[in-house]
Design a protein around this motif. Structure first.
Motif, PDB file in Angstrom:
ATOM      1  N   TYR A  39      28.881  28.850  46.069  1.00  0.00           N
ATOM      2  CA  TYR A  39      29.808  27.871  46.190  1.00  0.00           C
ATOM      3  C   TYR A  39      31.316  28.162  45.336  1.00  0.00           C
ATOM      4  CZ  TYR A  39      32.901  23.528  46.366  1.00  0.00           C
ATOM      5  OH  TYR A  39      34.074  22.968  46.493  1.00  0.00           O
ATOM      6  N   THR A  40      30.911  28.650  43.935  1.00  0.00           N
ATOM      7  CA  THR A  40      31.932  28.802  43.244  1.00  0.00           C
ATOM      8  C   THR A  40      32.638  30.283  43.646  1.00  0.00           C
ATOM      9  OG1 THR A  40      30.583  28.180  41.477  1.00  0.00           O
ATOM     10  CG2 THR A  40      32.594  29.291  40.624  1.00  0.00           C
ATOM     11  N   LEU A  60      32.796  31.249  46.540  1.00  0.00           N
ATOM     12  CA  LEU A  60      33.625  31.114  47.946  1.00  0.00           C
ATOM     13  C   LEU A  60      34.999  30.036  47.583  1.00  0.00           C
ATOM     14  CD1 LEU A  60      33.009  31.406  51.028  1.00  0.00           C
ATOM     15  CD2 LEU A  60      32.211  28.970  50.928  1.00  0.00           C
ATOM     16  N   PHE A  61      34.809  29.286  46.465  1.00  0.00           N
ATOM     17  CA  PHE A  61      35.969  28.733  46.089  1.00  0.00           C
ATOM     18  C   PHE A  61      37.054  29.720  45.410  1.00  0.00           C
ATOM     19  CE2 PHE A  61      38.276  26.955  42.295  1.00  0.00           C
ATOM     20  CZ  PHE A  61      38.658  25.678  42.897  1.00  0.00           C
ATOM     21  N   LEU A  62      36.514  30.597  44.847  1.00  0.00           N
ATOM     22  CA  LEU A  62      37.451  31.343  44.000  1.00  0.00           C
ATOM     23  C   LEU A  62      38.025  32.576  44.843  1.00  0.00           C
ATOM     24  CD1 LEU A  62      35.636  32.039  40.597  1.00  0.00           C
ATOM     25  CD2 LEU A  62      37.661  30.345  41.058  1.00  0.00           C
ATOM     26  N   PRO A  84      39.734  32.392  47.784  1.00  0.00           N
ATOM     27  CA  PRO A  84      41.377  32.352  48.209  1.00  0.00           C
ATOM     28  C   PRO A  84      42.286  32.503  46.868  1.00  0.00           C
ATOM     29  CG  PRO A  84      40.090  30.415  48.936  1.00  0.00           C
ATOM     30  CD  PRO A  84      39.215  31.201  48.167  1.00  0.00           C
ATOM     31  N   VAL A  85      41.684  32.148  45.547  1.00  0.00           N
ATOM     32  CA  VAL A  85      42.605  32.296  44.285  1.00  0.00           C
ATOM     33  C   VAL A  85      42.718  33.706  44.207  1.00  0.00           C
ATOM     34  CG1 VAL A  85      42.571  31.726  42.051  1.00  0.00           C
ATOM     35  CG2 VAL A  85      41.593  30.175  43.524  1.00  0.00           C
ATOM     36  N   PHE A  92      44.970  35.446  46.645  1.00  0.00           N
ATOM     37  CA  PHE A  92      46.414  34.851  46.293  1.00  0.00           C
ATOM     38  C   PHE A  92      46.786  35.878  44.965  1.00  0.00           C
ATOM     39  CE2 PHE A  92      49.207  32.206  43.399  1.00  0.00           C
ATOM     40  CZ  PHE A  92      49.959  31.677  44.167  1.00  0.00           C
ATOM     41  N   CYS A  93      46.005  36.088  44.289  1.00  0.00           N
ATOM     42  CA  CYS A  93      46.328  36.977  43.188  1.00  0.00           C
ATOM     43  C   CYS A  93      46.653  38.425  43.448  1.00  0.00           C
ATOM     44  CB  CYS A  93      45.225  36.845  41.747  1.00  0.00           C
ATOM     45  SG  CYS A  93      45.145  35.181  40.943  1.00  0.00           S
ATOM     46  N   TRP A 120      51.954  37.492  35.802  1.00  0.00           N
ATOM     47  CA  TRP A 120      52.287  36.158  35.635  1.00  0.00           C
ATOM     48  C   TRP A 120      53.704  35.730  35.957  1.00  0.00           C
ATOM     49  CZ3 TRP A 120      48.287  33.174  36.283  1.00  0.00           C
ATOM     50  CH2 TRP A 120      47.123  33.532  35.686  1.00  0.00           C
ATOM     51  N   VAL A 178      53.979  35.537  39.673  1.00  0.00           N
ATOM     52  CA  VAL A 178      53.574  34.351  40.399  1.00  0.00           C
ATOM     53  C   VAL A 178      54.417  33.349  39.911  1.00  0.00           C
ATOM     54  CG1 VAL A 178      51.567  32.872  40.489  1.00  0.00           C
ATOM     55  CG2 VAL A 178      50.986  35.285  40.568  1.00  0.00           C
ATOM     56  N   GLN A 179      54.618  32.911  38.862  1.00  0.00           N
ATOM     57  CA  GLN A 179      55.494  31.755  38.409  1.00  0.00           C
ATOM     58  C   GLN A 179      56.786  31.667  39.002  1.00  0.00           C
ATOM     59  OE1 GLN A 179      55.028  30.087  34.621  1.00  0.00           O
ATOM     60  NE2 GLN A 179      52.791  29.737  35.450  1.00  0.00           N
ATOM     61  N   TRP A 203      57.834  33.215  41.771  1.00  0.00           N
ATOM     62  CA  TRP A 203      57.641  32.792  43.140  1.00  0.00           C
ATOM     63  C   TRP A 203      57.427  31.373  43.140  1.00  0.00           C
ATOM     64  CZ3 TRP A 203      53.632  30.493  46.081  1.00  0.00           C
ATOM     65  CH2 TRP A 203      53.966  30.651  47.704  1.00  0.00           C
ATOM     66  N   GLY A 204      56.889  30.688  42.238  1.00  0.00           N
ATOM     67  CA  GLY A 204      56.353  29.181  42.265  1.00  0.00           C
ATOM     68  C   GLY A 204      57.676  28.454  42.116  1.00  0.00           C
TER      69      GLY A 204
END
Lengths: 369, 467
Positions: free
Chosen positions: A7-8, A10-12, A14-15, A18-19, A160, A163-164, A166-167
């Protein structure tokens, strides 16, 4: 435990995706371009745009490129000298090393570090007013040991920031991915900001969208004046140590047969008025006579543009950085007054460019890639 | 090693896998090695003092158990407390020792040692016969630098047991805690600490700016320490070790007493158990109540730092508690006069507001550290205010805030306090684990992506690292 790990993971996913996407964006921006690579491109390609966002090796880059260019006419100074473009001058052998001299003692250092065959015949040195202000110079702004710091590309920092950035809506990933091939660095790809092949600077998008600047309405400059900080420190006299440094610089130029023209750069009219109104900047009026006195024995020239009423506030990027138009007007004035620069200024180009300006901050598009 | 770093992530992953994949005997050694490695990252000195205090605690544990003597307890406590006192107070009282820097986490493992020795004396527990178990308790890496101060009998049963099975519920809770801790640290605490200019150079700011800074500090302190606690408990949870909440929505407290039952709970419990109650507590008359309350908070203040600001902060809280207790009847009567009952919204709001107000006033002195600095800042704070919108706006903008930063901070703070409000009964862990998997997943994604996109770049040490 297995299901927890599954599960972890799978959760990670998309993260991680994204990176990875932003790693690709960073790679496409060519932020990792080294100064040596950029110099090679600048010598090979007529007009590149080299604008790093996440490290500053301006001094080092300018020194390398100055050595390669071996220009007859050299501009030296801080960021307040970077808007002198090669098109302003008739000499084909031109290089703007603006941004390489952060301190009053870095002018001589830059010239002395240049390879012997690369030294110019004529140098225009833009001398910021605060170089003569003891309250600014005194705050470690005349370091004993000068060197061109070279910061290596740090993937971690750049990632970093990417990423930021863009955010926070600072750039569009699409623009980076579709940036022209002669743009090197994140700032160049995202905002069209950076150094051109002749060493002059492009403020990119800011030239057409001045409201995106950091000193809109000169609030920041006025705040600095009110507090007397950050290059707007109060002073009533010229800092004696700065005079010694200029004396040594002029002597160096004379010994190396370099003709020098010293320029005191402009403040935006409102900012200059605010400084006058403040009453704590008496030293400003002493700079020109002092420099004139120092230059006289060598036959060098000094021009004071601290107050340029013929320019308007909207021609300034911020309170103390003029845009293209301001420097074009300075060049025109120099063509009339300077004997050292006689015949070296392309008045025809400047006059035509001033008549067809796309914005108060930007001259002809021919300048930019 | 910062908890929010790739190096710690890799370290934790290795410990996690080895911990759950190896047998009991190996697992114990792995934890010991992980603790040694983590402590050694702060330097040899840190490791040396940790090992020395662990050894002293272990030996005195055995002696106290054998002799059941108060002298042994006193000697044991003196031996473990002495280095803490020396490191904390020698540099303050003599400039010759100004370079003396306390080993990381010394306060917390000294407190753990005291708790252990006292429990043995009270015969609440038996001493550890194997030093590795005791060392693993004292040096447990998620709690080494800033606690929580977990009692040994709530820790070792989960480490020493042969039938230590993976607890999925606890692991998920731990994972959510870690995501929440990262969010609190990166999106709130570290950002807030960047806008404290008016506290160091008040002459360049408006008086009101100092007030914003003081409020910002109150938020920063909470988010920073709560974030650390969530991370620390989260990592322990991943290893199957439950740890009590260290913060349960303290800023929603309706009295100072309640605040201390919700703020840094492990330290508050430690001080209550080892100072307040032994001094007499509330069961030996009003005088003893006043003395024990003031002494407890005075010691708490002095532990934070031997300067006037910390001492006043401690004393203020002691005074608050005493006043709160002795004025309770009178306050009840006043409310009664207006026919306002206990659960009336106005009364609840008033209690909440004044509690928060007094807590923030005390934090101001805590932040200043010395009374000289406090009075210097107060001089600027009490300059005439201009109550125009422009003045208020400028007082904020002068601190360096941009509209974007303010908007993000506002949204994140509202989100954080919403979670606090929803979890104020049993704490974050119990609240999040009762949610369904979709909610938890979305919650964790929001925490992670907000931290990635808007979190503070760089690394700011946790505030309690200094204590």
């Amino acid at each position: 435990m297995k299901s927890f790990l599954k599960y972890t993971a799978l959760f990670l996913t998309p993260v991680l995706a994204f990176c990875l996407f932003f790693c690709f964006v960073l790679f496409q921006s060519k932020e990792h371009t080294t100064e040596q690579e950029a110099v090679k491109k600048a010598m090979d390609v007529e007009n590149i745009l080299f604008g790093l966002a996440y490290r500053d090796n301006t001094g080092y880059f300018k020194k390398l490129l100055a050595d390669e260019k071996q220009a007859n006419l050299l501009i030296l100074g801080t960021s307040r000298s970077m808007q002198f473009h090669s098109q302003f001058f008739t000499s084909e052998s031109f290089f703007n090393a603006g941004g390489a001299c952060g301190y009053i003692n870095s002018f001589e250092y830059f010239l002395s570090q240049m390879e012997s065959g690369a030294k110019p015949d004529t140098v225009i040195m833009v001398m910021d007013q605060y170089f003569f202000n003891g309250n600014w110079v005194g705050t470690s702004s005349m370091p004993e040991d000068l060197s061109y710091g070279q910061y290596d590309f740090s993937f971690k920092t750049a990632f970093w920031e990417t990423v930021q950035g863009w955010g926070k809506g600072k750039y569009s990933a699409f623009e980076i991915l579709t940036a022209p091939g002669n743009y090197y660095g994140f700032s160049a790809a995202a905002n069209q900001r950076g150094f051109l092949s002749d060493g002059s600077y492009s403020y990119g998008k800011l030239m057409t969208n001045p409201r995106d600047g950091t000193d809109v309405g000169f609030h920041d400059s006025f705040d600095r004046i009110a507090k007397g900080i950050n290059r707007f420190e109060y002073a009533s006299e010229i800092y004696p140590k700065s005079i010694e440094v200029v004396e040594s610089l002029l002597k160096y130029c004379s010994e190396n047969e370099i003709k020098a023209v010293l320029i005191i750069p402009p403040y935006a009219p409102s900012v200059y008025a605010k400084m006058k109104e403040n009453g704590n900047y008496a030293y400003l009026d002493l700079i020109y006579p002092t420099l004139s006195q120092l230059c006289a024995p060598y036959g060098f020239e000094v021009y004071d543009f601290t107050n340029m009423p013929q320019t308007s506030d909207d021609e300034y990027v911020d309170g103390y950085h003029g845009g293209d138009l301001v420097y074009a007007k300075i060049a025109l004035e120099l063509s009339e007054k300077s004997s050292i620069l006689s015949g070296m200024i392309n008045t025809q180009f400047i006059n035509e460019a001033l008549e067809n300006t796309p914005s108060p901050l930007k001259l002809s598009a021919d300048i930019y890639p | 090693m910062n908890f929010i770093s790739s190096s710690f992530g890799i370290f934790m992953l290795i410990v996690f896998v080895l911990w759950w994949k190896t047998s009991y005997k190996v697992r114990i050694v792995i934890l010991g090695l992980a603790n040694i490695y983590f402590a050694a990252l702060f330097g040899f000195k840190s490791l040396f003092y940790l090992a020395a205090i662990a050894a002293v605690g272990y030996i005195f544990g055995l002696i106290i158990h054998k002799t059941n003597s108060k002298t042994a307890l006193f000697a044991g406590i003196s031996c473990v407390v002495a280095p803490l006192l020396l490191f904390k107070y020698l540099p303050v009282y003599s400039a010759d020792f100004s370079s003396l820097i306390a080993p990381v986490g010394i306060s917390f493992y000294v407190f753990k040692s005291i708790s252990y020795l006292v429990k043995i004396k009270k015969k609440a527990i038996k001493p550890q016969t194997k030093i590795i178990h005791y060392f693993n308790y004292i040096a447990f890496f998620p709690q080494l630098t800033s606690g929580p101060i977990q009692p040994i009998d709530e820790f070792l049963p989960y480490v020493k047991t042969h039938s230590h099975k993976f607890n999925r519920r606890l692991a998920y809770m731990g994972f959510c805690r870690i995501c929440w801790g990262i969010f609190l640290k990166k999106c709130l605490a570290d950002i807030l600490t960047s806008y404290q200019g008016a506290m160091t150079q008040p002459e360049y700011y408006y008086g009101l700016s100092i007030l914003w800074c003081a409020l910002g500090y109150s938020l920063y302190l909470y988010f920073d320490f709560a974030s650390y606690s969530q991370l620390s408990i989260g990592f322990a949870n991943l290893l199957g070790i439950p740890v009590k909440e260290n913060f349960i929505s303290p800023y929603f407290s309706l009295s100072i007493g309640e605040f201390w039952r919700r703020w840094h709970i492990s330290l508050s419990s430690f001080l209550r158990e080892h100072i307040y109650i032994p001094l007499g507590g509330s069961k030996n008359g009003s005088l003893m109540l006043i003395i024990s309350t003031l002494a407890t908070f005075l010691i708490s203040g002095m532990w934070h730092g031997a300067t006037s600001g910390f001492i006043l902060w401690g004393l203020l809280h002691g005074i608050y508690l005493i006043c709160s207790r002795f004025t309770r009847t009178a306050r009840d009567k006043i409310w009664h006069t207006f026919s306002i009952k206990k659960n009336h919204p106005l009364r609840i709001f008033s209690n909440w507001f004044w509690t928060l107000f007094f807590v923030c006033v005390a934090w101001f002195f805590f932040q200043c550290e010395t009374l000289d600095k406090a009075s210097y800042l107060l001089g600027y704070l009490f300059t005439p205010f201009d109550f125009s919108i422009q003045y208020v706006k400028e007082s904020i903008m002068l601190l360096g805030f941009t509209n974007g930063v303010l908007l993000r901070l506002g949204i994140f703070a509202i989100a954080a306090f919403s979670v606090d409000w929803l979890s104020k009964d049993k704490g974050f862990g119990e609240w999040i684990i009762r949610k369904n998997i979709v909610f938890r997943t979305v919650f964790c994604y929001i925490c992670i992506f907000c931290s990635l996109l808007y979190g503070y770049l760089g690394s700011v040490p946790n505030v309690y690292f200094a204590f």
